[in-house]
Design an enzyme around this catalytic site. Structure first.
Site, PDB file in Angstrom:
ATOM      1  N   LYS A   1      26.473  -6.753  -8.478  1.00  0.00           N
ATOM      2  CA  LYS A   1      25.107  -6.215  -8.435  1.00  0.00           C
ATOM      3  C   LYS A   1      24.660  -5.893  -6.998  1.00  0.00           C
ATOM      4  O   LYS A   1      23.628  -6.363  -6.516  1.00  0.00           O
ATOM      5  CB  LYS A   1      24.109  -7.153  -9.105  1.00  0.00           C
TER       6      LYS A   1
ATOM      7  N   ASP B   1      21.781  -3.282  -1.564  1.00  0.00           N
ATOM      8  CA  ASP B   1      21.292  -3.188  -0.197  1.00  0.00           C
ATOM      9  C   ASP B   1      21.534  -1.791   0.360  1.00  0.00           C
ATOM     10  O   ASP B   1      21.945  -0.879  -0.350  1.00  0.00           O
ATOM     11  CB  ASP B   1      21.982  -4.252   0.667  1.00  0.00           C
TER      12      ASP B   1
END
Length: 301
Positions: free
Chosen positions: A132, A135
């Site tokens: 997941k 950023d």
């Protein structure tokens, strides 16, 4: 009418009016259906769909699903490496993917990764690291190919959130070698299964657009409904059990028939229903049969 008024008022020249009309005529597109309406995929076999896909990983996965007669992904969310390897070996013959959460493994080692890759080759399944990523591009690039885990070296598939925009996909793909770009792919998290989650509405719509703009890396979505008719995009759905229900932390469970037959997704992701069973192999057989039967029924519609 707008062109005519502007032309009449002397705001647009004859040449400009002709140019605009030519542009409009050359750029006619069918209306996009509202995201709230369910998208029903054309009933196409895995084999035929593989031929329509451009990404080698998607082709490989669909061909694997057809040959093994399975659309089951097992979520081996254990904290001990030996438990992951045990379930991978027991369920391997019945799955198309094994999902890991490598950041919760307490005894991670290179030996563990070598053993996991050996099992994936032995049983012919994809390794899906449920990392997941979420950023900026430079950060996810390093999270993917550096650090302790070196995920890009062993995970066939990873996933990412859309919240940070398309840079997350560009950053992940830039971490790969030319050879890895043919054997690695990403899933965009467009929907989630817990109650009260925020991945819906316009967020989901933008996630779909973002994914479809990167067909050389994105192979589909984590979702709870079919979101695209694009044959390159696979739809993987978590939170699946043989009976609907939920848990104390907000997870909501759907059945294989609901996911594959009614919501037209492609792969069921099953965790505790298999991993906490007294006989994970037998339970995996049940889920494989339920998921693949739902797929076969959809072909006959």
């Amino acid at each position: 009418q707008v062109l005519a008024v502007l032309h009449e008022k002397g705001k647009l020249s004859d040449d400009m009016v002709a140019c605009v009309k030519k542009f409009v005529a050359a750029n006619q597109f069918p209306a996009t259906p509202a995201a709230s309406k369910p998208i029903v995929a054309q009933c196409v076999s895995y084999e035929e769909r593989a031929k329509q896909c451009c990404h080698p990983s998607t082709q490989h996965l669909l061909s694997l699903m057809a040959s093994k007669k399975t659309n089951l992904c097992v979520a081996a969310d254990f904290v001990k490496a030996e438990d992951i390897l045990r379930v991978a070996d027991l369920t391997g013959p019945y799955i198309c993917m094994l999902k890991t959460h490598i950041d919760i493994v307490e005894d991670f080692s290179d030996h563990f990764i070598t053993s996991l890759k050996d099992l994936a080759a032995k049983h012919n399944f994809f390794i899906f690291e449920d990392r997941k990523f979420a950023d900026i591009g430079q950060t996810v690039q390093r999270q993917y190919n550096a650090g302790v885990h070196h995920i890009s070296q062993w995970a066939h598939v990873v996933n990412c959130h859309a919240v940070s925009g398309p840079g997350v996909l560009k950053g992940l793909r830039s971490a790969l070698t030319d050879e890895e770009k043919r054997t690695r792919a990403c899933l965009v998290i467009a929907e989630m299964s817990p109650a009260g989650n925020l991945a819906k509405g316009s967020y989901t719509e933008e996630a779909v657009k973002m994914a479809e703009q990167e067909p050389d890396f994105v192979m589909g979505f984590i979702c709870t409904h079919r979101l695209s008719k694009n044959p390159n995009m696979l739809h993987l759905t978590p939170g699946v059990r043989l009976e609907e229900g939920g848990d104390s932390l907000g997870q909501q469970y759907l059945t294989p028939q609901e996911v594959i037959g009614n919501r037209h997704c492609d792969v069921i992701i099953v965790g505790r229903g298999i991993c906490q069973a007294s006989d994970p192999a037998e339970e995996a057989k049940k889920y494989r049969q339920a998921g693949y039967s739902a797929y076969q029924q959809s072909l006959s519609l």
